[in-house]
Motif scaffolding. Structure first.
Motif, PDB file in Angstrom:
ATOM      1  N   LEU A  62       0.635  -1.190  -0.153  1.00  0.00           N
ATOM      2  CA  LEU A  62       0.017   0.497  -0.299  1.00  0.00           C
ATOM      3  C   LEU A  62       0.907   1.107   0.210  1.00  0.00           C
ATOM      4  N   ARG A  63       0.829   2.300  -1.094  1.00  0.00           N
ATOM      5  CA  ARG A  63       0.911   2.979  -1.131  1.00  0.00           C
ATOM      6  C   ARG A  63       1.009   4.786   0.176  1.00  0.00           C
ATOM      7  N   GLY A  64       2.946   4.691   0.760  1.00  0.00           N
ATOM      8  CA  GLY A  64       1.924   5.190   1.838  1.00  0.00           C
ATOM      9  C   GLY A  64       3.666   6.255   2.264  1.00  0.00           C
ATOM     10  N   ARG A  65       3.208   6.388   3.441  1.00  0.00           N
ATOM     11  CA  ARG A  65       4.750   6.618   3.657  1.00  0.00           C
ATOM     12  C   ARG A  65       5.680   6.117   4.456  1.00  0.00           C
ATOM     13  N   ALA A  66       5.353   4.641   5.047  1.00  0.00           N
ATOM     14  CA  ALA A  66       5.911   3.766   5.062  1.00  0.00           C
ATOM     15  C   ALA A  66       5.883   2.111   4.772  1.00  0.00           C
ATOM     16  N   THR A  67       5.857   2.295   3.289  1.00  0.00           N
ATOM     17  CA  THR A  67       6.081   1.650   1.782  1.00  0.00           C
ATOM     18  C   THR A  67       7.042   1.470   2.150  1.00  0.00           C
ATOM     19  N   PRO A  68       7.926   0.110   1.591  1.00  0.00           N
ATOM     20  CA  PRO A  68       8.744  -0.357   2.171  1.00  0.00           C
ATOM     21  C   PRO A  68       9.956  -0.423   1.379  1.00  0.00           C
ATOM     22  N   THR A  69      10.998  -0.026   1.506  1.00  0.00           N
ATOM     23  CA  THR A  69      12.246   0.312  -0.200  1.00  0.00           C
ATOM     24  C   THR A  69      12.799  -1.367  -0.073  1.00  0.00           C
ATOM     25  N   PRO A  70      13.222  -1.453  -1.305  1.00  0.00           N
ATOM     26  CA  PRO A  70      14.068  -2.184  -1.809  1.00  0.00           C
ATOM     27  C   PRO A  70      14.296  -3.590  -0.928  1.00  0.00           C
ATOM     28  N   ARG A  71      15.554  -1.907  -0.238  1.00  0.00           N
ATOM     29  CA  ARG A  71      16.446  -3.043   0.364  1.00  0.00           C
ATOM     30  C   ARG A  71      15.750  -3.537   2.056  1.00  0.00           C
ATOM     31  N   GLN A  72      14.811  -3.345   2.359  1.00  0.00           N
ATOM     32  CA  GLN A  72      13.736  -3.569   3.850  1.00  0.00           C
ATOM     33  C   GLN A  72      13.445  -5.134   3.467  1.00  0.00           C
ATOM     34  N   LEU A  73      12.012  -4.658   2.414  1.00  0.00           N
ATOM     35  CA  LEU A  73      12.329  -5.749   1.546  1.00  0.00           C
ATOM     36  C   LEU A  73      12.653  -7.450   1.208  1.00  0.00           C
ATOM     37  N   GLU A  74      14.252  -6.496   1.236  1.00  0.00           N
ATOM     38  CA  GLU A  74      15.164  -8.512   0.850  1.00  0.00           C
ATOM     39  C   GLU A  74      15.604  -8.242   2.623  1.00  0.00           C
ATOM     40  N   GLU A  75      15.547  -7.102   2.782  1.00  0.00           N
ATOM     41  CA  GLU A  75      16.034  -7.663   5.030  1.00  0.00           C
ATOM     42  C   GLU A  75      15.124  -8.875   5.601  1.00  0.00           C
ATOM     43  N   VAL A  76      13.367  -8.537   5.427  1.00  0.00           N
ATOM     44  CA  VAL A  76      12.234  -9.282   5.186  1.00  0.00           C
ATOM     45  C   VAL A  76      13.159 -10.827   4.830  1.00  0.00           C
ATOM     46  N   GLY A  77      13.401 -10.852   3.923  1.00  0.00           N
ATOM     47  CA  GLY A  77      13.415 -12.485   3.499  1.00  0.00           C
ATOM     48  C   GLY A  77      12.470 -12.675   2.951  1.00  0.00           C
ATOM     49  N   VAL A  78      11.245 -12.880   2.811  1.00  0.00           N
ATOM     50  CA  VAL A  78       9.757 -13.381   2.326  1.00  0.00           C
ATOM     51  C   VAL A  78       9.208 -12.983   0.870  1.00  0.00           C
ATOM     52  N   ARG A  79       9.463 -13.764  -0.093  1.00  0.00           N
ATOM     53  CA  ARG A  79       9.645 -13.424  -1.559  1.00  0.00           C
ATOM     54  C   ARG A  79       7.989 -13.581  -1.674  1.00  0.00           C
ATOM     55  N   ALA A  80       7.908 -13.358  -2.884  1.00  0.00           N
ATOM     56  CA  ALA A  80       6.122 -13.707  -3.387  1.00  0.00           C
ATOM     57  C   ALA A  80       6.326 -14.031  -4.715  1.00  0.00           C
ATOM     58  N   ASP A  81       5.677 -14.628  -5.695  1.00  0.00           N
ATOM     59  CA  ASP A  81       5.432 -14.947  -7.044  1.00  0.00           C
ATOM     60  C   ASP A  81       4.941 -13.504  -7.357  1.00  0.00           C
ATOM     61  N   SER A  82       3.843 -12.468  -6.936  1.00  0.00           N
ATOM     62  CA  SER A  82       4.508 -11.104  -7.439  1.00  0.00           C
ATOM     63  C   SER A  82       4.412  -9.971  -6.559  1.00  0.00           C
TER      64      SER A  82
END
Length: 466
Positions: A62-82
């Motif tokens: 969801l687009r907003g002030r806290a939308t995660p950056t690519p680095r944060q997504l990589e740190e979470v470590g969970v990947r999706a099909d899309s």
């Protein structure tokens, strides 16, 4: 058990890095992919980072002030099909475009489950939007929501904003009881509350090692005041000086310019510049599970990381230096046996958690965690079957234009939805991808917001205190 004998299609809508972590791992556990969820929680994944057995996961941010950056997504470590960034209206359009075919149809592109990993107001807006999208449909996905961690504030407000989802997950026995009491107390249906646990608990049980490592789990907004944050940082540095044989780590949630679930106006990275730190003190980022792999004492004010540590039987201290207060969230740990001060920790104290308290918080250090999601999986499977039969009831949130006429319209309007949950006139177009100029403007606006929060706002606040 899986909710069907075909690939389970799940959509997760999240508004921050931590909620994406909660939502995606919850999806894995609810869809019966326990191994995938355990693997992601422990950061031990297959080569492509996905478990393909029975789960198709689409992520929406969801687009907003806290939308995660690519680095944060990589740190979470969970990947999706899309994975793509959307507004609430764009998400609703995407869901409306997925149409279920006949029962057990092999080319069915509709979702079986939608997980809303959002702040309460956004959950309520999307629930009303989904109710409008699915009006008149005999079949629809099962909608699940919940909380990413310890619920220590705005209990009634947050819960009633989540009412209307088919399943409201409670992370512990205590939360399940509290949630039902709130719903029943206002005359709302409480049958959607299901006890589960935090989906990212995992890892190997604690075993002492050398060097002894102390980790302070920082929080973006607790405490808020500069003096309090500076005090905690100073005590952490002092602890490192008092114990040169120990490794002392400050575990940070985000880098300057990034946002998480809560706004961080005073990052510890800035405050540490005024400290002369010893060589055994370091700042660290990364997946919390990996940091806990080398932790001998976890120290925090009220972070959910405390529950992750307790699950692994790692000695855990919840600080009392700034008081035990609702504003800090550490009041949620009353009775835990983990409350302690820096003076006590400096002297070698190691808190001993109360087993009964730990059990009531959904922390299953005794091995019962393997069954923590059984009830939720069973409920989702039953609801999914009812959806296929066309007997699943429509979404009916507690808040309507009758029960909350002075509150609900404002919540919907924040996401460009009118009182009928349809797009407001002039709402951003949802039928096309934003062009390069619009993308650049969005990026610049987000950067300006983050700059204002972390640089301008603290200056203005200090000037106001003169």
């Amino acid at each position: 058990m899986p909710v069907s004998n075909k690939t389970t299609r799940v959509a997760v809508l999240a508004d921050s890095d931590t909620r994406w972590k909660w939502g995606s791992l919850t999806a894995s556990r609810l869809a019966g992919s326990t191994e995938a969820a355990e693997a992601a929680a422990n950061t031990v994944r297959a080569a492509d980072g996905r478990d393909r057995a029975g789960l198709h996961l689409d992520g929406y941010l969801l687009r907003g002030r806290a939308t995660p950056t690519p680095r944060q997504l990589e740190e979470v470590g969970v990947r999706a099909d899309s994975l793509r960034e959307v507004t609430a209206i764009e998400f609703l359009k995407a869901i409306e475009a997925t149409r279920p075919n006949g029962r057990d149809s092999g080319d069915d592109d509709a979702y079986d489950i939608i997980v809303l990993a959002l702040v309460g107001g956004a959950v309520q807006a999307v629930l009303h939007g989904l109710a409008r999208v699915w009006n008149g449909r005999a079949r629809r996905p099962v909608v699940v929501t919940g909380y990413v961690g310890v619920v220590y504030e705005k209990l009634a407000d947050g819960l009633l904003l989540r009412h209307g989802a088919d399943v409201v997950l409670a992370n512990s026995r205590q939360d399940a009881e509290r949630f039902r009491d709130v719903y029943e107390g206002v005359g709302a249906d409480a049958s959607g509350v299901v006890e589960a646990a935090l989906p990212f608990l995992g890892g190997e049980p604690y075993a002492p090692r050398e060097p002894h490592t102390v980790v302070f789990a920082a929080q973006p907004s607790v405490p808020e005041k500069r003096a309090d944050r500076s005090y905690l940082l100073s005590r952490l540095v002092q602890h490192a000086r008092r114990h040169p044989e120990r490794e002392v780590l400050l575990k940070l949630r985000s880098k300057p310019g990034e946002h998480t679930t809560h706004i961080e106006e005073l990052p510890y990275q800035k405050l540490v510049r005024s400290e002369e730190v010893p060589p055994n003190f370091r700042l660290v980022y990364g997946h919390m599970g990996e940091v806990l792999d080398r932790t001998d004492l976890l120290v925090t004010v009220s972070s959910t990381a405390a529950l992750e540590a307790l699950h692994r039987r790692i000695p855990t201290a919840v600080l009392t230096d700034l008081g035990v207060r609702e504003a800090l969230g550490n009041h949620a740990f009353i009775g835990s046996g983990c409350l302690a001060s820096w003076d006590q920790l400096d002297a070698g104290h190691s808190p001993t958690p109360d087993p009964e308290w730990v059990a009531r918080q959904g922390v299953a250090a005794d091995g019962a965690y393997e069954t923590a999601f059984d009830a939720a999986r069973k409920r989702v499977a039953e609801l999914t079957e009812r959806s296929r039969d066309g007997s699943l009831e429509p979404i009916r949130p507690y808040y309507t234009l009758v029960t909350a006429p002075g509150y609900l319209p404002g919540i919907l309007a924040r996401h460009h939805l009118g009182p009928d949950a349809g797009p407001l006139p002039g709402a951003p177009a949802a039928d096309r991808e934003p062009g390069p100029v619009r993308q650049a403007v969005r990026s610049a606006a987000r950067g300006a917001y983050r700059h204002g929060v972390q640089r301008v706002a603290p200056v203005i606040r200090r000037m106001g205190e003169l």
